[in-house]
Write an enzyme that holds these catalytic residues in place. Sequence first.
Site, PDB file in Angstrom:
ATOM      1  N   GLN A   1       0.843  -1.199   0.000  1.00  0.00           N
ATOM      2  CA  GLN A   1       0.000   0.000   0.000  1.00  0.00           C
ATOM      3  C   GLN A   1       0.882   1.255   0.000  1.00  0.00           C
ATOM      4  O   GLN A   1       0.597   2.252   0.667  1.00  0.00           O
ATOM      5  CB  GLN A   1      -0.923  -0.001   1.223  1.00  0.00           C
ATOM      6  CG  GLN A   1      -2.053  -1.005   1.158  1.00  0.00           C
ATOM      7  CD  GLN A   1      -3.205  -0.521   0.269  1.00  0.00           C
ATOM      8  OE1 GLN A   1      -3.192   0.586  -0.248  1.00  0.00           O
ATOM      9  NE2 GLN A   1      -4.197  -1.385   0.072  1.00  0.00           N
ATOM     10  N   SER A   2       1.943   1.212  -0.778  1.00  0.00           N
ATOM     11  CA  SER A   2       2.965   2.260  -0.761  1.00  0.00           C
ATOM     12  C   SER A   2       2.464   3.610  -1.263  1.00  0.00           C
ATOM     13  O   SER A   2       1.941   3.726  -2.370  1.00  0.00           O
ATOM     14  CB  SER A   2       4.148   1.808  -1.626  1.00  0.00           C
ATOM     15  OG  SER A   2       5.015   2.876  -1.901  1.00  0.00           O
ATOM     16  N   ASN A   3       2.666   4.655  -0.447  1.00  0.00           N
ATOM     17  CA  ASN A   3       2.392   6.017  -0.894  1.00  0.00           C
ATOM     18  C   ASN A   3       3.361   6.430  -2.005  1.00  0.00           C
ATOM     19  O   ASN A   3       2.983   7.152  -2.932  1.00  0.00           O
ATOM     20  CB  ASN A   3       2.510   6.998   0.272  1.00  0.00           C
ATOM     21  CG  ASN A   3       1.414   6.830   1.295  1.00  0.00           C
ATOM     22  OD1 ASN A   3       0.285   6.470   0.959  1.00  0.00           O
ATOM     23  ND2 ASN A   3       1.735   7.081   2.549  1.00  0.00           N
TER      24      ASN A   3
ATOM     25  N   CYS B   1       4.661   4.508  -4.281  1.00  0.00           N
ATOM     26  CA  CYS B   1       4.200   3.908  -5.539  1.00  0.00           C
ATOM     27  C   CYS B   1       3.005   4.682  -6.096  1.00  0.00           C
ATOM     28  O   CYS B   1       2.906   4.907  -7.310  1.00  0.00           O
ATOM     29  CB  CYS B   1       3.844   2.443  -5.319  1.00  0.00           C
ATOM     30  SG  CYS B   1       5.282   1.361  -5.126  1.00  0.00           S
TER      31      CYS B   1
END
Length: 346
Positions: free
Chosen positions: A165-167, A169
Site C-alpha cells: 500500500q505504498s504512498n 508507488c
Amino acid sequence: KLHPSAAWLPSVRHPDATFAVERSEIGVMMMMQHKAATPTAMPAAETKIKHDSDESDFVLSSSLDSRLSAAPTEADMHASLQRAMIDRAARAVDAVPRRGYVVNPTPIEHLPRLSAFLGGPAIYVKRDDLLPLAGGGSKTRKLDYIVQKALDAGADTLVTCGAVQSNHCRLTASAAAREGLDCHLILEERVPGTYDPAAGGNNYAFKLLGATTTAVPAGGVPEAEAREMARLRAEGKRPFFIPGGGSDDLGSVGYARAALEIAEYAHEHGAFDAIVTCSGSGGTHAGLVAGLAAAGDSTPVHGISTRASKDAQATKIHQLALATSERLRTPSAPPGGGGAAGGAGA
C-alpha cells in the site's frame, strides 16, 4: 574549522569534528573569518571565504557587508550571517533541475489542541499532505527531481518498488500519468498474507492511474527489479528505475528544499527546539539534515525508524545526508556546537 564529514547524528557523530563555538559566538567567529579572508585588492562587493567542506567559494554580497557593519549587536550579526547561509543554500538547491511539482512552500501550522493535550510543548506541523500529485505527501518533493532526471535520460517508463500500500508507488504512478509515461510497480509483501490484489486504498489508486503491478515476497525486490528492467528493455522500452521511497541523494534534495522552508520560517518567527519525522527509506530525514546544515541551522532532527534498528538507520541517514550535501556542494555540518540531526530511533 568545519569538518567535511561530520553529519551531526549523535549516534554516529564524527570524532574529528573540530568546530565547537558557542551559538552566541558564531556571529563574531564568522565575522573574524570574513575579515581574515578578504584580500586587500578585492572589492567589498565580492568578498570570498574559502570553506573546507567543498573547496568552493562563498560570496558575501556588499549588501551583507553593509548589514554587518551596521549591526549594533552580536545577535544582529548572527542573523545577517544566517540569512546569507540560507540564501546560498537556496541557490544550491535551485541549481538542481526539477519538474516544478512543488510550486510554493507548504504551510507550517500550530496545533494548539494537541499541544494542550500533551501538556507542554508547542507543536507545529508542516503540511506536506497538501503537495501536488495524487493525494500529496512527502514523495512529491523527491519525485520533483527524480522524474526530471528520468525525462532528461529519455525514459518512457518509470519502474519503482514499495510496500503493498505504498504512498511512494501511488505518487510515482501519478507522476507517470502526468508525464505520459508507463509505470511498473513492484509491490513487496513484507508481512506474509497481507497482499490482496482486490484491496482498496493505494492498491486501487494504482489501477486508476494506469500502473502495472507485480507482487513479490519480502526480500524479492532486487531480483524482480532486474527481471522487469530486462524485460522492458527487450521490448524496446527505455525504463528508468526509482529506488524505494525516492530516497537517493537526488530525491533527498527535495527535503533539503523543505528544510530551507523551515529555516526561513524560523528566521522570521523564532527557532524550533526540535524537528521530528518518520525515518524509513531515509530521504526525508537525510534531506532535512543536509538542508539545515547548509542553512547553518543546528535544530536537531529526530527520526522515528519505521523498520531498521536505531544504529543501522542512523548509519544510513548519515551516509545519505553526506551524499546529499556533496551533490549540493554545501557544508555537511552546521556552524556551532549543537548537532543538526538526532539519531533515528523506534
